[in-house]
Design a protein around this motif. Structure first.
Motif, mmCIF file in Angstrom:
data_model
loop_
_atom_site.group_PDB
_atom_site.id
_atom_site.type_symbol
_atom_site.label_atom_id
_atom_site.label_comp_id
_atom_site.label_asym_id
_atom_site.label_seq_id
_atom_site.Cartn_x
_atom_site.Cartn_y
_atom_site.Cartn_z
ATOM 1 N N VAL A 247 0.708 -1.211 -0.035
ATOM 2 C CA VAL A 247 -0.076 -0.025 0.004
ATOM 3 C C VAL A 247 0.703 1.289 -0.202
ATOM 4 O O VAL A 247 1.775 1.231 0.801
ATOM 5 N N LEU A 248 0.638 2.119 -0.702
ATOM 6 C CA LEU A 248 1.238 3.301 -0.960
ATOM 7 C C LEU A 248 0.600 4.283 0.319
ATOM 8 O O LEU A 248 -0.421 4.786 0.420
ATOM 9 N N ALA A 249 1.595 4.346 1.288
ATOM 10 C CA ALA A 249 1.082 4.936 2.717
ATOM 11 C C ALA A 249 0.857 6.395 2.517
ATOM 12 O O ALA A 249 -0.343 6.582 3.213
ATOM 13 N N PHE A 250 1.214 7.134 1.629
ATOM 14 C CA PHE A 250 1.020 8.564 1.766
ATOM 15 C C PHE A 250 1.600 9.118 0.352
ATOM 16 O O PHE A 250 2.559 8.522 0.067
ATOM 17 N N LEU A 326 10.656 -9.629 -3.140
ATOM 18 C CA LEU A 326 9.245 -9.134 -3.244
ATOM 19 C C LEU A 326 8.475 -9.498 -2.091
ATOM 20 O O LEU A 326 7.597 -8.588 -1.829
ATOM 21 N N THR A 327 8.863 -10.457 -1.340
ATOM 22 C CA THR A 327 8.310 -10.628 -0.039
ATOM 23 C C THR A 327 9.226 -10.264 1.093
ATOM 24 O O THR A 327 8.737 -10.425 2.457
ATOM 25 N N PRO A 382 10.141 6.186 8.478
ATOM 26 C CA PRO A 382 9.311 5.020 9.020
ATOM 27 C C PRO A 382 7.696 5.966 9.067
ATOM 28 O O PRO A 382 6.818 5.023 8.943
ATOM 29 N N GLU A 383 7.523 7.094 9.710
ATOM 30 C CA GLU A 383 6.178 7.470 9.617
ATOM 31 C C GLU A 383 5.426 7.798 8.400
ATOM 32 O O GLU A 383 4.285 7.911 8.300
ATOM 33 N N VAL A 384 6.190 8.110 7.161
ATOM 34 C CA VAL A 384 5.567 8.130 5.837
ATOM 35 C C VAL A 384 5.885 7.548 4.919
ATOM 36 O O VAL A 384 5.487 7.346 3.740
ATOM 37 N N SER A 385 6.166 5.933 5.566
ATOM 38 C CA SER A 385 6.582 4.961 4.786
ATOM 39 C C SER A 385 5.766 3.850 4.538
ATOM 40 O O SER A 385 5.068 3.553 5.407
ATOM 41 N N GLY A 386 5.587 3.470 3.402
ATOM 42 C CA GLY A 386 4.800 1.912 3.264
ATOM 43 C C GLY A 386 5.831 0.722 3.487
ATOM 44 O O GLY A 386 6.695 1.002 4.023
ATOM 45 N N SER A 387 5.398 -0.314 2.945
ATOM 46 C CA SER A 387 6.119 -1.397 2.845
ATOM 47 C C SER A 387 7.313 -1.402 2.235
ATOM 48 O O SER A 387 7.207 -1.028 1.021
#
Length: 561
Positions: A247-250, A326-327, A382-387
């Protein structure tokens, strides 16, 4: 009554056979109609799909026979084998490859996507059949015994062999031949990766290098046929399975993917230039040591086997390592080292002329690069990052797109390989920046740079390579024609060194016109080096320009029809 029915049936049957013969003769002489063409496209799609399927199954069967497992778990399984097995198998495979290629090709070099692009542009959609069969066999052995390349290159050329055989049977024109080649390529890619949309776009974007409407329908039909062949065997499954949703977090994270694209563009350039540097170095070493051509792949296999003792992930296509990236199953240090060693292994394999393609390796290197970048980025912000796996997915597409020079089809193939359609923004951003950067540091793509190294200037477009498609002999005015050039003036120009060989094309003639600005060039030939010059006629500058204009017009008409 029965006699009348029998006579009617005999008459209808005789007429039907006569009509079929007439249709076959018309198709051979004038080319297929649109309905016939679509049917041929469907049949070619089915044939190319089965060829890709058998190639893939053949690799899996040989790997299982030799190593005890196929590519899905090959890297892990190699760690359980004795070191001498890992070392020796690629050497034996390389030896077999060298024997095949040197026996069945004039230069001992495996054919691939670049040769298919060349066939579409300069050979009316035809490729070499004998060399193509040899390349498929050699690549099958390479990918089964430790070669560190991909299967898409030989599969694409194998599809080109199928379409070439059909073109020869029906006497297809240049435009029809190119379209059928596109159909075969689309089906092969679709069947190989279970990716019909990407297969269609790959044929249009990479091989035909245009998106003409007339070509889209038959190519899409063939791609669907190839996909159906794949799904009948493997079902509707993706090549890679993601364990968690990316998911694209932000939206503020998008600039990170711009930077990732630039990094991946540089990595793609490093991969391509490493291959070309290794090829040149291999040629220098071969000449210096007077090594026979058939031994060169075995030497490359020895290097690969030695590296694989410590880094078994380089063996084969590398799906296990790509899936691990990828995982998110790899650490930062592992991802960086694995990517660097994979680049080295691909360069060695290609330099050894072992065969195979660069698409699967670029996917693996891209996924590893993206994962390493993502691990750093998510740790810093980490606060604005996805996986971090989202970065691996975007990196996989970005490196592959830059290597292939195909941002559209590569974006689609990443979606179809993973089944993850929620991360389109991130992948598109990374792919666009990587392609934009890499295309300025090489000749558009890996394949076009390969052709440029052979003095085939396809990267600049039709205006650069169409001159090479027009032989001087077709444009010249014979010396015995009514509009022939004065023979005495021809000999005067010959004495001045201003002439052109009869076997040359307008690509060689136009620079002579530009440098000397004569009205015409004498066309000559010599049977032997010291034999007297034979004058055949002259090619006038105005005739050459008219021929070039006709070629440009025909190409423009095909690309916009």
């Amino acid at each position: 009554m029965l006699r009348q029915i029998r006579e009617f049936l005999e008459r209808e049957l005789t007429g039907g056979v006569r009509n079929l013969r007439h249709a076959w003769r018309t198709m051979r002489e004038k080319g297929p109609s649109q309905i016939q063409f679509w049917l041929i496209a469907l049949l070619i799609g089915i044939a190319a799909g089965f060829a890709a399927l058998f190639f893939r199954k053949g690799i899996s069967a040989l790997q299982t026979l030799i190593y005890g497992t196929d590519d899905v778990m090959l890297a892990s399984h190699l760690q359980t084998l004795p070191w001498w097995v890992v070392l020796i198998v690629p050497v034996i495979g390389g030896l077999v490859v060298g024997i095949i290629l040197n026996a069945m090709t004039p230069d001992g070099i495996s054919r691939g996507v670049a040769d298919v692009i060349n066939g579409a542009a300069l050979r009316d959609g035809r490729v070499e059949i004998r060399a193509g069969i040899a390349s498929a066999l050699a690549s099958l052995v390479t990918l089964s015994t430790g070669g560190s390349t991909g299967r898409e290159g030989p599969v694409v050329h194998m599809a080109g062999v199928i379409s070439t055989w059909v073109c020869q049977r029906i006497n297809a024109s240049g435009m029809t031949g190119r379209d059928l080649l596109g159909c075969a390529v689309a089906a092969a890619v679709s069947a190989s990766f279970n990716a019909p949309i990407a297969g269609t776009l790959f044929a249009l974007e990479v091989v035909l290098r245009h998106f003409a409407v007339h070509a889209f329908a038959p190519i899409a039909i063939a791609a669907v046929a190839g996909t159906v062949v794949n799904r009948l065997e493997f079902g509707n499954i993706t090549e890679f399975s993601l364990t968690e949703e990316s998911v694209l977090a932000f939206y503020v994270e998008l600039p990170a993917f711009l930077i990732l694209g630039l990094v991946c563009g540089l990595v793609a350039v490093i991969l391509m230039r490493a291959i070309f540097l290794a090829e040149d170095l291999g040629t220098v070493i071969q000449r210096a040591t007077r090594m026979p051509g058939w031994l060169r792949p075995a030497v490359a296999g020895l290097v690969l086997g030695a590296v694989a003792i410590w880094f078994p992930h380089i063996i084969g296509v590398g799906y296990e390592t790509t899936s691990a990236a990828l995982t998110g199953e790899l650490l930062l240090w592992n991802a960086m080292v694995f990517a660097a060693v994979k680049v080295f292994a691909v360069a060695v394999t290609m330099a050894g002329r072992m065969g195979g393609g660069v698409f699967s390796p670029s996917l693996m290197v891209g996924a590893l690069t993206g994962l390493a970048f993502g691990l750093v980025a998510t740790a810093i912000f980490p606060e604005v990052s996805g996986s971090e796996t989202l970065y691996a997915l975007a990196g996989m597409g970005a490196v592959a797109a830059a290597v292939l020079g195909a941002p559209i089809s590569t974006t689609m193939i990443v979606f179809e390989l993973t089944g993850d359609w929620q991360t389109g923004l991130a992948v598109m951003v990374a792919v666009s920046t990587s392609t934009a950067l890499a295309s300025r540091m090489v000749d558009r793509s890996f394949f076009l740079t390969q052709l440029e190294r052979r003095d085939l200037h396809l990267a600049a477009g039709p205006q650069a390579y169409l001159l090479a498609t027009v032989p001087v002999s077709l444009v010249m005015r014979p010396k015995d024609s009514q509009r022939a050039a004065p023979e005495d003036r021809c000999w005067d120009l010959i004495e001045q060194g201003v002439y052109i060989d009869r076997e040359a094309t307008l690509e060689a003639a136009m620079p002579v016109f530009e440098a000397n600005n004569p009205e015409f060039l004498p066309v000559v030939s010599r049977a032997e080096k010291d034999a007297p010059t034979v004058l055949w006629g002259a090619v006038y500058q105005v005739d050459a320009l008219k021929a070039f204009n006709r070629a440009l017009s025909a190409t423009a008409a095909e690309e916009h029809s």
